[in-house]
Design an enzyme around this catalytic site. Structure first.
Site, mmCIF file in Angstrom:
data_model
loop_
_atom_site.group_PDB
_atom_site.id
_atom_site.type_symbol
_atom_site.label_atom_id
_atom_site.label_comp_id
_atom_site.label_asym_id
_atom_site.label_seq_id
_atom_site.Cartn_x
_atom_site.Cartn_y
_atom_site.Cartn_z
ATOM 1 N N LYS A 1 44.332 45.233 46.291
ATOM 2 C CA LYS A 1 43.453 46.374 46.551
ATOM 3 C C LYS A 1 43.448 47.356 45.376
ATOM 4 O O LYS A 1 42.479 48.096 45.183
ATOM 5 C CB LYS A 1 43.881 47.083 47.832
ATOM 6 C CG LYS A 1 43.641 46.252 49.091
ATOM 7 C CD LYS A 1 44.249 46.892 50.321
ATOM 8 C CE LYS A 1 44.044 46.011 51.561
ATOM 9 N NZ LYS A 1 44.733 46.530 52.760
ATOM 10 N N GLY B 1 47.546 39.373 48.475
ATOM 11 C CA GLY B 1 47.429 40.256 49.626
ATOM 12 C C GLY B 1 46.958 41.642 49.217
ATOM 13 O O GLY B 1 46.188 41.813 48.267
ATOM 14 N N SER B 2 47.452 42.650 49.931
ATOM 15 C CA SER B 2 46.930 44.013 49.748
ATOM 16 C C SER B 2 47.298 44.643 48.414
ATOM 17 O O SER B 2 46.742 45.688 48.061
ATOM 18 C CB SER B 2 47.405 44.904 50.895
ATOM 19 O OG SER B 2 46.781 44.519 52.102
ATOM 20 N N THR B 3 48.214 44.047 47.645
ATOM 21 C CA THR B 3 48.466 44.590 46.308
ATOM 22 C C THR B 3 47.209 44.476 45.442
ATOM 23 O O THR B 3 47.019 45.267 44.514
ATOM 24 C CB THR B 3 49.645 43.879 45.614
ATOM 25 O OG1 THR B 3 49.359 42.481 45.492
ATOM 26 C CG2 THR B 3 50.940 44.078 46.379
#
Length: 486
Positions: free
Chosen positions: A224, A220-222
């Site tokens: 990024k 997920g957004s980790t």
């Protein structure tokens, strides 16, 4: 001496040297491999006479051997068995089965490896019974307890890994649900088989070490953080570089559309910055950025953090994956940790730790030393740099953005009064299944002592309504507080 006699002498000498080399190889170089061979019955029977070494955390034994009245002579006993299961594993002489540290360091713990050779000679001469060597681990009992209790409190399924950024020493490794290693170490084969079959059939898969293996989750957004790192490494982007800011983004070459979690834009204005996308955890700008960078640039950066590498810590960690040859829409999805990218909590803790350590990623390890019962050190494990992924200045800039994310952005669940925590949340889709909820970060931001990654599977029991900030971040907060003594 005749020519024929000289030739015979050379032949005899060569045969003697060959025999000497072969026997030396068997007794010294290849001794450990032969001793640990499953077909080596003699070593197995001899090991029953040896009291297996302890496994130590903070100089206290979490695993010991006690005398028994059966043919195996000693029984392994595990303290707080479920909490330490992903670390220690179990050892069962009746079934010749071992996992975890019990397997990885079996030759030392059993006293059958080359490290124990001189200790064995000394004990024979002194008439003392032989004992296996003990393993002193890097883990912190306080950090492990904090992680375990936080996961157990609401029955979460997932894992926590904490790392000391400057060294790579693993401070906590929790996987839930756990299992009782004492039941799998029992000397009753029928009872152990029944328990093992029950655990294998359990749909929650308690035998998985979710911290380093099992069915890997999309980060997920980790992820990024990895994409932002790739942008900084390119030299063409800074954290203040801008990207288009629509409310809906159509993946290139596809009819699929993606949006930010709240279905709106990433702040006001027609453009937004990479820094703002990280603070708010916006998907669209990071997808756009991923396409601009290209999959190969992101993969190369991910591999500097440890993706696509199998680490031996000394447990074997399943490689986190960023595959090659992704097309544009697939690359866009990886911009916010979806699509074909998968990761372990160990890997995402390494990402946070690399940023915390000024851009230097350390090789993770969970053993400090192998020692004898007289505390003599036989093997000392040292810190080792894995790779350099950012400059110190770039790491500081990225850290500042992550501190803002915890202070007033999308990761406020990890806030600690009086401590600057740097972090990033993630709420990863799994098709139509419940979300995987993530947090990764470190503290204190100005002098990092611990980096933590948390994944809570199955939506934390909330299906698709749970969030990384609401569920995973508070768990990381408790682990950070334990390490910092707060």
């Amino acid at each position: 001496m005749t020519k024929e006699l000289r030739r015979l002498s050379f032949v005899v000498l060569a045969m003697f040297l060959s025999l000497f080399v072969a026997s030396s190889w068997i007794q010294v170089v290849d001794a450990d491999n032969l001793a640990q061979n499953a077909a080596n019955t003699r070593t197995r029977l001899d090991s029953y006479q040896i009291q297996r070494g302890s496994i130590l955390v903070d100089d206290s034994a979490i695993v010991t051997s006690v005398p028994t009245g059966d043919r195996y002579q000693y029984q392994r006993v595990y303290t707080d068995a479920e909490m330490w299961a992903p670390v220690t594993g179990y050892f069962n002489p009746a079934l010749q089965a071992a996992t975890g540290i019990e397997s990885a360091l079996n030759s030392d713990l059993s006293g059958t490896g080359s490290n124990a050779f001189f200790a064995e000679i000394e004990r024979i001469l002194s008439g003392q019974p032989q004992q296996g060597l003990s393993a002193s681990l890097t883990l912190s009992a306080k950090a492990q307890r904090a992680a375990w209790d936080a996961m157990q409190e609401k029955g979460y399924q997932g894992a926590v890994v904490a790392i000391e950024p400057a060294t790579g020493r693993i401070l906590a490794m929790v996987s839930t649900p756990g299992f009782d290693t004492n039941k799998l170490a029992a000397h009753d084969p029928a009872a152990v088989d029944a328990e093992h079959e029950r655990l294998v059939a359990d749909p929650a898969k308690p035998l998985y070490n979710r911290a380093i293996a099992g069915n890997l989750n999309p980060p997920g957004s980790t992820f990024k953080l990895v994409v932002a790192t790739a942008a900084l490494r390119s030299g063409d982007w800074t954290l203040e570089s801008t990207l288009p800011n629509p409310a809906v983004y159509q993946l290139p070459g596809s009819d699929r559309q993606v949006s930010n979690a709240w279905k709106g834009t990433c702040g006001e204005g027609e453009t937004t910055t990479i820094a703002e996308a990280l603070r708010r955890s916006c998907n669209i700008p990071m997808a756009e950025l991923a396409v601009e960078l290209g999959g190969e640039a992101i993969r190369e950066t991910a591999e500097l953090y440890g993706f696509n590498t199998e680490f031996d810590i000394p447990l074997e960690a399943t490689p986190s994956s960023y595959p090659p040859d992704l097309n544009a829409p697939q690359t866009a999805l990886t911009g916010f940790g979806q699509g074909q990218v998968t990761a372990t909590p160990l890997q995402m803790a390494m990402v946070a730790a690399g940023i915390a350590n000024g851009g230097t990623v350390m090789t993770p390890r969970m053993v400090d030393a192998v020692i004898a019962d007289d505390f003599e050190t036989h093997t000392r494990f040292t810190d080792e740099a894995f790779d350099q992924v950012l400059t110190a200045a770039q790491a500081r800039d990225l850290t500042a953005v992550l501190v803002e994310g915890v202070g007033s952005g999308a990761a406020t669940g990890a806030r600690i009064d009086g401590v600057d925590v740097a972090g990033k949340t993630g709420t990863a889709e799994n098709g139509g299944n419940p979300y995987s909820l993530w947090f990764t970060g470190f503290a204190p931001a100005e002098n990092p002592k611990v980096a933590v990654a948390v994944v809570v599977e199955d939506g934390g029991g909330r299906g698709q309504s749970g969030s990384g900030n609401g569920i995973a971040a508070p768990i990381a907060k408790k682990v950070i507080e334990a390490v910092l003594g707060r």
